[in-house]
Motif scaffolding. Sequence first.
Motif, short mmCIF file in Angstrom:
data_model
loop_
_atom_site.label_atom_id
_atom_site.label_comp_id
_atom_site.label_asym_id
_atom_site.label_seq_id
_atom_site.Cartn_x
_atom_site.Cartn_y
_atom_site.Cartn_z
N GLY A 1 0.79 -1.21 0.00
CA GLY A 1 0.00 0.00 0.00
C GLY A 1 0.83 1.28 0.00
N ASN A 2 2.15 1.20 -0.19
CA ASN A 2 3.01 2.38 -0.19
C ASN A 2 3.37 2.78 -1.62
OD1 ASN A 2 3.17 2.51 2.65
ND2 ASN A 2 4.75 0.90 2.62
N ARG A 3 3.30 4.09 -1.89
CA ARG A 3 3.72 4.56 -3.21
C ARG A 3 5.22 4.42 -3.33
NH1 ARG A 3 0.85 9.68 -2.80
NH2 ARG A 3 2.94 10.51 -2.51
N ASN A 4 5.71 4.16 -4.56
CA ASN A 4 7.15 4.09 -4.78
C ASN A 4 7.66 5.39 -5.40
OD1 ASN A 4 6.12 3.90 -7.33
ND2 ASN A 4 7.17 1.99 -7.87
N PHE A 5 6.97 6.52 -5.13
CA PHE A 5 7.40 7.81 -5.63
C PHE A 5 6.92 8.89 -4.66
CE2 PHE A 5 3.07 7.59 -7.00
CZ PHE A 5 2.61 8.89 -6.99
N GLU A 6 7.51 10.08 -4.82
CA GLU A 6 7.04 11.26 -4.11
C GLU A 6 6.89 12.39 -5.12
OE1 GLU A 6 8.66 11.05 0.44
OE2 GLU A 6 10.11 11.59 -1.12
N VAL A 7 5.97 13.29 -4.81
CA VAL A 7 5.72 14.43 -5.69
C VAL A 7 6.37 15.67 -5.09
CG1 VAL A 7 3.96 15.91 -6.73
CG2 VAL A 7 3.57 13.43 -6.55
N PHE A 8 7.24 16.30 -5.88
CA PHE A 8 7.89 17.54 -5.46
C PHE A 8 7.20 18.72 -6.14
CE2 PHE A 8 11.05 14.70 -3.99
CZ PHE A 8 11.91 15.39 -3.14
N VAL A 9 6.96 19.78 -5.36
CA VAL A 9 6.38 21.01 -5.89
C VAL A 9 7.29 22.17 -5.51
CG1 VAL A 9 4.01 20.18 -5.85
CG2 VAL A 9 4.96 21.31 -3.83
N PRO B 1 11.14 9.04 -7.98
CA PRO B 1 11.07 7.69 -7.41
C PRO B 1 11.67 7.64 -6.00
CG PRO B 1 12.79 7.82 -9.07
CD PRO B 1 12.03 9.09 -9.16
N ASN B 2 11.22 6.67 -5.22
CA ASN B 2 11.73 6.47 -3.86
C ASN B 2 12.90 5.50 -3.80
OD1 ASN B 2 10.14 8.17 -2.32
ND2 ASN B 2 8.45 6.70 -2.20
N SER B 3 13.09 4.73 -4.87
CA SER B 3 14.11 3.69 -4.82
C SER B 3 14.76 3.53 -6.18
CB SER B 3 13.48 2.36 -4.38
OG SER B 3 14.38 1.29 -4.53
N VAL B 4 16.04 3.14 -6.16
CA VAL B 4 16.75 2.90 -7.42
C VAL B 4 16.54 1.47 -7.90
CG1 VAL B 4 18.52 4.59 -6.83
CG2 VAL B 4 18.87 2.18 -6.22
N SER B 5 15.83 0.66 -7.12
CA SER B 5 15.69 -0.75 -7.47
C SER B 5 14.68 -0.99 -8.57
CB SER B 5 15.31 -1.58 -6.22
OG SER B 5 14.07 -1.12 -5.69
N SER B 6 13.85 -0.02 -8.83
CA SER B 6 12.83 -0.18 -9.86
C SER B 6 13.45 -0.25 -11.24
CB SER B 6 11.83 0.99 -9.80
OG SER B 6 10.99 0.98 -10.94
N SER B 7 12.89 -1.10 -12.08
CA SER B 7 13.38 -1.20 -13.45
C SER B 7 13.09 0.08 -14.23
CB SER B 7 12.72 -2.39 -14.16
OG SER B 7 11.30 -2.24 -14.18
N GLU B 8 12.19 0.90 -13.73
CA GLU B 8 11.81 2.15 -14.39
C GLU B 8 12.59 3.34 -13.86
OE1 GLU B 8 9.60 2.44 -16.90
OE2 GLU B 8 9.56 0.25 -16.90
N TYR B 9 13.55 3.09 -12.97
CA TYR B 9 14.23 4.21 -12.30
C TYR B 9 14.85 5.18 -13.31
CZ TYR B 9 17.72 6.82 -9.67
OH TYR B 9 18.48 7.81 -9.14
N ALA B 10 15.60 4.67 -14.26
CA ALA B 10 16.30 5.55 -15.21
C ALA B 10 15.32 6.40 -16.01
CB ALA B 10 17.18 4.72 -16.14
#
Length: 401
Positions: free
Chosen positions: A53-61, A75-84
């Motif tokens: 139930g935790n998002r793997n991103f944060e929104v910056f304003v 993103p919150n983590s570099v482990s995601s395959s979508e990080y780059a």
Amino acid sequence: MMDFRETGPGSVPLDMLRRYLVATGWHVRASSAVSASSEKSVAHALLGNRTGGNRNFEVFVSGTSDLSGIELVVPNSVSSSEYASQVSRVIDALSAIEDRAELDVARSIREVAFDVLRSRIPDALVVDDSIRLEMAQNFVLGIRSILAATAHTELEPLPYFLRTKKEASDYANRCRFGHTFRGSFGFTVESPIEPAIQSALPGIDPAPPFERRVIKRFARGLEAVSKAVLIDSTDPITDTIKTGFSANVCEQLATLVDGTSPSGIVFDFSFSPEWKGAEAIHAGPEHFMVGPRQVEAVREAAKVLRSRVSSWEETVFGRVIRLASQADPSDLMDMMGDREVAILWSSEATGDIAVRASLNPAEYLKAVEAHAAGRAVEVSGTLERRGRRWVLLNPINFQVH
């Protein structure tokens, strides 16, 4: 949009990206405040890998009114395959907002933890984008010596010093040698800088760390050299010891240029936005040329600085290595003759030196006995260098250990 996957996700570290955003006025929006449009636009791209139930991103304003409504999804983590690709989107947005090339933005992000010094040598010394190894070696050794000498001068702003303090050498060793760059062949040196901590008092910037003060001193020193050449006087260098170069830095700078590129080296700086005040370092050009005229100026300034008497209060401790008396050492009533001792003293600031001190008859007799017994002595006073000699003036509190 630029594809940063060619250099891997580590090319833009996540912690550096977050530090850069905070330093440039962005902040994390609370989870409950994320707009419905944002949730919808990133739902498939970023929420697919959610667990627990935790998002793997944060929104910056941004706190800037001109950028209200713009959101950066980080993103919150570099482990995601979508990080780059996620980071690439953020950099693409920053490129448009800052009106800079994406490569420049990415470089600024990677360098947010450093103040950066760049040095360029003339094209005439470059062959097929390369230089001789001897030149590269001279530069690396020379710039390290300059940084250590500048750090020592920041710790102890005296006209010159004999031995580099350990803290100054440690700082120079922490600096990093970055990528060379093309154009006029260039070297990059990165000075690590700690994250800025908010001041406890609103509206008051926290004091800059030691590392920032060293690089600022180097920049101010180069500005003073430029002024010295402009007015054909060493005064701008020799009159700014408290904020600029010591004789040691002047000499190391001349040695670096002579050993690397006698026709000249161009220095310029970029400062981490995490610490304020970089824009006030100098009011002159964005870069500084150090060529033959500048080398001549710093060499002359070094001579002037070394000719100045430097003195400070000190307690000297060590063995008596020389005794000289014009009177009978055992005659405590004879106050006319000089009684001088030389004490072998060692410190981080001066190294091993022989310090001369004139003692009264009773103290001199104790020094004679200490010398015969191989015991150390201690005495306080004003330590002063006179040419190659060190003298302790107004000695007090003489003791035998």
